[in-house]
Write an enzyme that holds these catalytic residues in place. Structure first.
Site, PDB file in Angstrom:
ATOM      1  N   HIS A  56      29.677 -28.996  15.281  1.00  0.00           N
ATOM      2  CA  HIS A  56      28.394 -28.857  14.589  1.00  0.00           C
ATOM      3  C   HIS A  56      28.380 -27.583  13.756  1.00  0.00           C
ATOM      4  O   HIS A  56      28.723 -26.516  14.254  1.00  0.00           O
ATOM      5  CB  HIS A  56      27.257 -28.806  15.612  1.00  0.00           C
ATOM      6  CG  HIS A  56      25.910 -28.519  15.027  1.00  0.00           C
ATOM      7  ND1 HIS A  56      25.152 -27.430  15.383  1.00  0.00           N
ATOM      8  CD2 HIS A  56      25.188 -29.194  14.088  1.00  0.00           C
ATOM      9  CE1 HIS A  56      24.019 -27.440  14.704  1.00  0.00           C
ATOM     10  NE2 HIS A  56      24.015 -28.497  13.914  1.00  0.00           N
ATOM     11  N   SER A  57      28.022 -27.702  12.486  1.00  0.00           N
ATOM     12  CA  SER A  57      27.802 -26.552  11.606  1.00  0.00           C
ATOM     13  C   SER A  57      29.046 -25.660  11.545  1.00  0.00           C
ATOM     14  O   SER A  57      30.115 -26.133  11.162  1.00  0.00           O
ATOM     15  CB  SER A  57      26.556 -25.790  12.092  1.00  0.00           C
ATOM     16  OG  SER A  57      26.068 -24.920  11.118  1.00  0.00           O
ATOM     17  N   TYR A  58      28.952 -24.385  11.961  1.00  0.00           N
ATOM     18  CA  TYR A  58      30.136 -23.522  12.042  1.00  0.00           C
ATOM     19  C   TYR A  58      31.227 -24.164  12.888  1.00  0.00           C
ATOM     20  O   TYR A  58      32.430 -23.972  12.638  1.00  0.00           O
ATOM     21  CB  TYR A  58      29.743 -22.160  12.621  1.00  0.00           C
ATOM     22  CG  TYR A  58      30.895 -21.367  13.198  1.00  0.00           C
ATOM     23  CD1 TYR A  58      31.808 -20.733  12.358  1.00  0.00           C
ATOM     24  CD2 TYR A  58      31.072 -21.259  14.580  1.00  0.00           C
ATOM     25  CE1 TYR A  58      32.874 -20.000  12.886  1.00  0.00           C
ATOM     26  CE2 TYR A  58      32.125 -20.538  15.114  1.00  0.00           C
ATOM     27  CZ  TYR A  58      33.034 -19.911  14.258  1.00  0.00           C
ATOM     28  OH  TYR A  58      34.090 -19.196  14.790  1.00  0.00           O
TER      29      TYR A  58
END
Length: 237
Positions: free
Chosen positions: A76-78
């Protein structure tokens, strides 16, 4: 039974996956939700030299020491940067790769290279003013359009992140190209200020499966059941 390794984004921890983890376990699957070094329940280990490589090794070592194979690896994301590095190093262990509203860096690229200038300036200012120059304070849940019921909880749970994790460019050798089962999920209720549009375009250009989900950036909180279904589809592909 499938094996899932779910990797959180910046400032978060394994805690953010508990709804999806419980749902997958109810279906009889094996689920790991590691917390990366220096944040959340491992925040006591925070140090200036923690970088992207540290977090990649967190997950590589989990997979190797738990002797996992056929893994559905979701970032997720980073965490997209993290899972890209993991898949590149141990592609033979990965059955499917899922990017959840995530960064998809190319070789040598860092997260900071893909953050909008205004957001980059705010992150750097926060590190300078409150983080001794190397600890980046969390972006508020409201900015990510996390559902209203969870915002206060998310803001309490999030912790500062070492800036080196955002600054270090990823080193990819080409191993990741061996993973053909790839899905990119976009959160359509987090658009303003989102850096993820170009990565969704990249996913389509690469011929990956793309999924749009009508929730805020933290889809594992906003739409856990729907996300669970997409992860199960990746496992079955």
């Amino acid at each position: 039974m499938s094996t899932f390794v779910l990797v959180h984004g910046a400032w978060h921890g394994g805690w953010c996956w508990k709804r999806v983890r419980n749902a997958l376990q109810t279906h009889g699957h094996e689920v790991y939700t590691p917390t990366l070094t220096g944040v959340a329940d491992r925040s006591h280990l925070i140090a200036p030299d923690i970088d992207l490589d540290t977090h990649i090794l967190d997950v590589v070592n989990l997979i190797e020491w738990e002797e996992l194979s056929g893994v559905v690896l979701c970032g997720h994301s980073y965490g997209g940067c993290v899972v890209a590095g993991v898949a590149d190093r141990i592609p033979d262990r990965i059955h499917a790769l899922v990017y959840l509203d995530a960064f998809v860096p190319g070789n040598g690229e860092s997260l900071f290279q893909h953050v909008p200038e205004a957001q980059f300036d705010l992150l750097m200012e926060g590190a300078r003013v409150t983080g001794e120059g190397w600890k980046v304070p969390p972006i508020p849940a409201e900015v990510f359009n996390v559902n209203a019921n969870d915002r206060d909880w998310v803001n309490r749970q999030c912790t500062v992140q070492p800036i080196a994790t955002f600054e270090q460019g990823i080193s990819l050798s080409g191993g990741i190209d061996q993973v053909k089962n790839v899905t990119y999920i976009r959160a359509t209720n987090f658009v303003e200020g989102s850096p993820f549009g170009p990565f969704e375009d990249k996913a389509r250009a690469n011929g990956w499966k793309t999924v749009a989900m009508a929730g805020g950036h933290d889809l594992m909180l906003d739409l856990p059941d729907e996300l669970t279904e997409v992860l199960l589809e990746a496992a079955a592909a």
